[in-house]
Design a protein around this motif. Structure first.
Motif, mmCIF file in Angstrom:
data_model
loop_
_atom_site.group_PDB
_atom_site.id
_atom_site.type_symbol
_atom_site.label_atom_id
_atom_site.label_comp_id
_atom_site.label_asym_id
_atom_site.label_seq_id
_atom_site.Cartn_x
_atom_site.Cartn_y
_atom_site.Cartn_z
ATOM 1 N N GLU B 209 -2.131 -64.842 -69.870
ATOM 2 C CA GLU B 209 -1.683 -64.418 -68.540
ATOM 3 C C GLU B 209 -0.778 -63.190 -68.645
ATOM 4 O O GLU B 209 -0.909 -62.230 -67.876
ATOM 5 C CB GLU B 209 -0.914 -65.595 -67.942
ATOM 6 C CG GLU B 209 -0.664 -65.559 -66.471
ATOM 7 C CD GLU B 209 0.210 -66.757 -66.062
ATOM 8 O OE1 GLU B 209 1.135 -66.554 -65.278
ATOM 9 O OE2 GLU B 209 -0.017 -67.878 -66.583
ATOM 10 N N PHE B 210 0.108 -63.217 -69.620
ATOM 11 C CA PHE B 210 1.067 -62.112 -69.780
ATOM 12 C C PHE B 210 0.369 -60.814 -70.210
ATOM 13 O O PHE B 210 0.632 -59.747 -69.659
ATOM 14 C CB PHE B 210 2.139 -62.499 -70.798
ATOM 15 C CG PHE B 210 3.246 -61.495 -70.919
ATOM 16 C CD1 PHE B 210 4.336 -61.501 -70.058
ATOM 17 C CD2 PHE B 210 3.197 -60.493 -71.893
ATOM 18 C CE1 PHE B 210 5.342 -60.562 -70.150
ATOM 19 C CE2 PHE B 210 4.198 -59.545 -71.997
ATOM 20 C CZ PHE B 210 5.287 -59.587 -71.124
ATOM 21 N N THR B 211 -0.522 -60.928 -71.180
ATOM 22 C CA THR B 211 -1.198 -59.705 -71.642
ATOM 23 C C THR B 211 -2.128 -59.158 -70.548
ATOM 24 O O THR B 211 -2.255 -57.945 -70.387
ATOM 25 C CB THR B 211 -2.000 -59.947 -72.942
ATOM 26 O OG1 THR B 211 -2.906 -61.017 -72.728
ATOM 27 C CG2 THR B 211 -1.096 -60.304 -74.094
ATOM 28 N N ASP B 212 -2.736 -60.057 -69.777
ATOM 29 C CA ASP B 212 -3.563 -59.605 -68.643
ATOM 30 C C ASP B 212 -2.701 -58.853 -67.631
ATOM 31 O O ASP B 212 -3.100 -57.800 -67.118
ATOM 32 C CB ASP B 212 -4.236 -60.800 -67.949
ATOM 33 C CG ASP B 212 -5.380 -61.366 -68.784
ATOM 34 O OD1 ASP B 212 -5.745 -60.723 -69.787
ATOM 35 O OD2 ASP B 212 -5.890 -62.441 -68.438
ATOM 36 N N LEU B 213 -1.528 -59.413 -67.359
ATOM 37 C CA LEU B 213 -0.617 -58.770 -66.408
ATOM 38 C C LEU B 213 -0.217 -57.381 -66.900
ATOM 39 O O LEU B 213 -0.225 -56.402 -66.141
ATOM 40 C CB LEU B 213 0.641 -59.638 -66.216
ATOM 41 C CG LEU B 213 1.770 -59.005 -65.395
ATOM 42 C CD1 LEU B 213 1.346 -58.850 -63.936
ATOM 43 C CD2 LEU B 213 3.056 -59.832 -65.487
ATOM 44 N N ALA B 214 0.100 -57.291 -68.193
ATOM 45 C CA ALA B 214 0.518 -56.002 -68.756
ATOM 46 C C ALA B 214 -0.591 -54.962 -68.585
ATOM 47 O O ALA B 214 -0.341 -53.827 -68.164
ATOM 48 C CB ALA B 214 0.878 -56.163 -70.233
ATOM 49 N N ARG B 215 -1.814 -55.359 -68.888
ATOM 50 C CA ARG B 215 -2.932 -54.412 -68.779
ATOM 51 C C ARG B 215 -3.191 -54.029 -67.323
ATOM 52 O O ARG B 215 -3.494 -52.888 -67.015
ATOM 53 C CB ARG B 215 -4.197 -55.020 -69.396
ATOM 54 C CG ARG B 215 -4.080 -55.175 -70.906
ATOM 55 C CD ARG B 215 -5.449 -55.187 -71.591
ATOM 56 N NE ARG B 215 -5.257 -55.139 -73.032
ATOM 57 C CZ ARG B 215 -5.054 -56.207 -73.788
ATOM 58 N NH1 ARG B 215 -5.039 -57.409 -73.249
ATOM 59 N NH2 ARG B 215 -4.861 -56.092 -75.099
ATOM 60 N N ARG B 216 -3.062 -55.009 -66.437
ATOM 61 C CA ARG B 216 -3.283 -54.740 -65.013
ATOM 62 C C ARG B 216 -2.248 -53.741 -64.506
ATOM 63 O O ARG B 216 -2.569 -52.796 -63.792
ATOM 64 C CB ARG B 216 -3.221 -56.049 -64.232
ATOM 65 C CG ARG B 216 -4.150 -56.094 -63.042
ATOM 66 C CD ARG B 216 -4.371 -57.493 -62.489
ATOM 67 N NE ARG B 216 -3.173 -58.283 -62.345
ATOM 68 C CZ ARG B 216 -2.959 -59.451 -62.968
ATOM 69 N NH1 ARG B 216 -3.872 -59.925 -63.796
ATOM 70 N NH2 ARG B 216 -1.852 -60.117 -62.771
#
Lengths: 113, 242
Positions: B209-216
């Motif tokens: 979830e965190f890495t997805d958020l960072a990329r988004r």
């Protein structure tokens, strides 16, 4: 996935030499051991890294071949590297610009938590 | 055993089977109650070791081995990684360390349990200004020059503001964060500059979830490229808090 261990599949993935060195030399818990080992200052180290990578063959021996795998690197940059251009050594105030990635790989998107 | 020992980390009980340390030495636990030091045999010659670690290729190999041991144990249990080349004379001295600082280490491990470190680097891509018309006068040339400088300053300001915005958003989703010095993405001559380098402490269950958020977040900023690394053992959060 039931694997609770993201590290098992991701050791060194998405990390490079600069990332590893910045953590094991600059971070981590500092405990005064019995035997005192004087490590290179991280700034001195980055100067050495820059010098070292001036030699592409030497870099390959060490596994620093990220430019061959990183599609975002242009052929222009690759040409610069293979030309074995002598790199400038900068003073300590610029030396953190000289970290060199080891084996650039894809990110950690495929890692399961 | 009375030989010198590298200490890689402290943690809780782990299975050392198959974990190989610096110079191929077998890794094993040295325990005091439920505190466990992760160790392997080290050469006792301090001068030779120091000399060796001044050589970059050796240092890279030792750092890589240290990192691999920490990662292998972190896959099993909570660890607080030690800085590279922490060496003790023998096992008794390590047990003494664990006994002496038991409360501090226990509190640290409790804080780090169930977490991972995620590295986030943001790179600014320098975009060239619109091509200028051929100049006919010195005055026009100077005007173009100052325009180019303004253009570049604006780009940097914009990228820095965007990076701060992303850091704030990621920080709100992390347990803790630590700023690192920016790294150059490439050696020289590249149009990509690392303007932001940080680590975040994230609950293991929220890693994706965190890495997805960072990329988004980074995708919303055309001026920035993101590089996410990890998961790492919590190197950047193992130190004593300032």
């Amino acid at each position: 996935m039931t694997d609770p261990s993201p590290w098992l599949t991701s050791q060194r993935q998405g990390s490079n030499l600069a990332d590893v060195l910045e953590r094991v030399l600059d971070k981590g818990l500092v405990i005064a051991g019995d035997i005192k080992i004087c490590l290179l200052d991280i700034e001195l180290l980055t100067i050495k890294l820059r010098l070292l990578v001036a030699s592409v063959d030497k870099a390959r021996q060490m596994g620093i071949d990220w430019w061959e795998h990183d599609p975002s690197l242009s052929s222009r940059h690759r040409h610069q590297l293979t030309a074995e251009r002598p790199m400038e050594v900068s003073g300590p105030e610029h030396s953190d610009e000289a970290r060199v990635p080891l084996r650039e790989q894809s990110g950690t998107g495929e890692v399961t938590a | 055993m009375t030989d010198a020992q590298y200490v890689y980390a402290i943690g809780r009980a782990f299975d050392p089977t198959g974990i190989v340390g610096i110079d191929g030495a077998a890794v094993y636990p040295v325990a005091h109650r439920d505190l466990v030091a992760v160790v392997s045999a080290a050469p006792p010659d301090e001068a030779a070791l120091t000399a060796r670690l001044q050589r970059l290729d050796e240092l890279a190999a030792v750092a890589g081995a240290h990192h691999d041991v920490v990662a292998a144990v972190a896959a099993q249990t909570v660890v607080a990684p030690f800085r590279l080349a922490t060496i003790y004379q023998d096992e008794d001295r390590i047990r003494e360390l664990l006994r002496h600082r038991a409360d501090e280490f226990a509190a640290l491990l409790d804080r780090l349990a169930g977490t991972v470190e995620v590295g986030v680097k943001l790179h600014a891509q320098e975009r060239p200004p619109a091509p200028a018309a051929p100049t006919t006068s010195g005055r026009a040339y100077l005007q173009q020059l100052s325009q180019r400088h303004r253009h570049r300053d604006e780009q940097w300001r914009h990228a820095a503001t965007a990076a701060e915005r992303i850091d704030a958003a990621l920080g709100a989703h992390a347990l803790d964060r630590s700023r690192h010095r920016p790294q150059p993405a490439q050696l020289s001559g590249a149009a990509r500059h690392n303007i932001f380098n940080a680590a975040y402490l994230v609950p293991t269950g929220q890693l994706t979830e965190f890495t997805d958020l960072a990329r988004r977040l980074a995708n919303d900023e055309p001026a920035l490229q993101i590089e996410v690394t990890g998961p790492w053992a919590p190197y950047s959060f193992a130190g004593v808090r300032p």
